[in-house]
Design an enzyme around this catalytic site. Sequence first.
Site, PDB file in Angstrom:
ATOM      1  N   ASP A  33       0.848  -1.196   0.000  1.00 13.19           N
ATOM      2  CA  ASP A  33       0.000   0.000   0.000  1.00 13.19           C
ATOM      3  C   ASP A  33       0.884   1.247   0.000  1.00 13.19           C
ATOM      4  OD1 ASP A  33      -2.273   1.843   0.791  1.00 13.19           O
ATOM      5  OD2 ASP A  33      -3.282  -0.070   1.065  1.00 13.19           O
TER       6      ASP A  33
ATOM      7  N   HIS B  16      -3.393   6.051   3.724  1.00 10.13           N
ATOM      8  CA  HIS B  16      -4.265   4.928   3.378  1.00 10.13           C
ATOM      9  C   HIS B  16      -3.768   3.603   3.958  1.00 10.13           C
ATOM     10  CE1 HIS B  16      -5.953   1.962   0.399  1.00 10.13           C
ATOM     11  NE2 HIS B  16      -6.982   2.775   0.379  1.00 10.13           N
TER      12      HIS B  16
ATOM     13  N   SER C  30     -11.252  -0.797  -0.293  1.00 14.41           N
ATOM     14  CA  SER C  30      -9.972  -0.789   0.427  1.00 14.41           C
ATOM     15  C   SER C  30     -10.165  -1.107   1.892  1.00 14.41           C
ATOM     16  CB  SER C  30      -9.301   0.581   0.311  1.00 14.41           C
ATOM     17  OG  SER C  30      -8.697   0.755  -0.944  1.00 14.41           O
TER      18      SER C  30
END
Length: 622
Positions: A195, A262, A445
């Site tokens: 990620d 994120h 996600s």
Amino acid sequence: MKKTKLGMAVAAVVLMATVGVTAASAATPGKLQTRPLDTGIGGGEGGYRFIVKYRAGSSELRDAAAVNRGLGSAASRAGLNRAVAASARSAARPAASATMLRRMAAPGWAVVKTSRALDKAETAQFIQEMKANPAVERVEIDRMYRSMATDAPKFTPNDPQTFAQWNFYNAKAGVNATAAWDISQGEGVVVAVVDTGITQGNPDLQNNVIPGYDMITDKRVSRRDSDDRVAGGWDTGDWIEQNYCTGWATNDPHAAKDSSWHGSHVAGTVAQETNNGLNMAGLAFKAKVQPVRVLGSCGGFGSDIADGIVWAAGGSVPGLPANPTPAEVINMSLGSVSPSSCPAMYQDAIDEAIGLGSIIVVAAGNDNANAGSYTMSSCNNVISVGATGINGGRTYYSNYGARVDLSAPGGNAENSNDGWIFQVINEGTTTPTASWAPLGLVGTSMASPHVAAAVAMVQSVVDTPLTWTQMRDLLTSTVKPFGTTIPASTPIGAGILDINAALVKATTPPCDPAVDDCGPVATPLTNKVAVTGLTGGAGSETVYSFQAEAGKVLTFMTYGGTGDVSLYVSYDAEPTSSAFDAKSTRAGNSETVRINKPQAGTYYVKVVGAASFAGVSLVARQ
């Protein structure tokens, strides 16, 4: 996705959304005690399992055959070898035998099982005859125990803001985390988060993070001083200025945006520190998360992502040291922003990771389109995860289709705080600051790490690690039903992830027909998920099972195809054409059995070929 602050909606952004959350009082950890459970076959009544201690030096300690000879003799002397006819005061009882089930860890002890439950008088006589054996030191009924809590969770984390984590606890839409924690917390498993990396210093995650690697080879993406890869995998920010990506980044965004953090949010869902009195909880909170940074400003190059997959799994990447802690699970909450089939380099990297023993979980995508047309779900050998909201239905953005295996909470917040997925991330707008807060995001996600955590929790407690196909089949066979009807045109897998159900199934020993009543061999049905393509000849029989809730109308249906089938249904027993609770035997394949007041438990369904048939579908609905 939308970004909001304390319920106030503002403009849409590219990847996700954030919202503040206020603290609430901490929950009180549960307390576990035990007491004998009166089953009707223990506590002074009858029994069918016993524990026997054999004396030191006896042949029974060395020889199972000697144990079984002694048990057979005791059963015979107790009269258990003779059938008893029914009388006005009692039902008929078949003859009973007794065998050793297994040795125990405690020296000298063994577990003994009779072929049927004994009544009170038979139990007393059998115990007396077992004690008459000079080799036997002690005999007891093997009683069952249960907690004193009244169906209350035994583990309740004291993190003060778990009230916001509906995705863990909500009965309709959550993943049944509380019950699952009593079986596994993910200890000993490494989950790689491929990620944006993980931000260093997160006070509610840092103890569960082990170093990974920053795989980014372009300083415009990494925001570092050089194009070199570096150890660590730490997220230094992925902000962009207006038009920053123009002219070199594929699908470049022109608008400015703040750093997303994120990867930290994804990692928090997997393994946020739990029961430490801070902020939020994580699912596999005794697992370790490993950052593999492949995304930065403007996104990430496929070559870096492919190398990140291989490195995470423990494979060889030119110029890099081997991963000292290869990941059993790899989460990939990333993908193409427009239709794109799986690149060959991705598939090769995935295949290598699978060969090294890793399981890869991917987000289905946020384009409200067919997941099979987008990377990563278009790749083979991955577990693809769609997104559900707080109502248990498909979110407005989730990709769908046959390539989606199952779904998990991804959030569907609009103008309230109710539907967000919360975890603790940094509050810096560009580079990290010293400020941290639980913030909410939505997307597939957010759904994917729920499943990655479930994989870690299963691998933590099974004797032999599951392969990716075994894990996929386990997770899809133990889902909970969607909270709303999912249109046939937009399927998002078998159902919603139920971590506790998966763990229970994974840790239940297989039935041994030699010593146990294993029941019918049956293929499980999932609520509202049709089994298609059934084919057979005249007289063929196939048995299915369904776990029913009490009192909620239950319907079994066959339809479609050609030929002629009949349908027979029984509760807790295999039906036959002469012994059943309900049946449907109309000509053709359109058969329906409706049970208005079902019991809680297992219903068995037998599809019988009244004539040859092909292409028939079977579905259970409740």
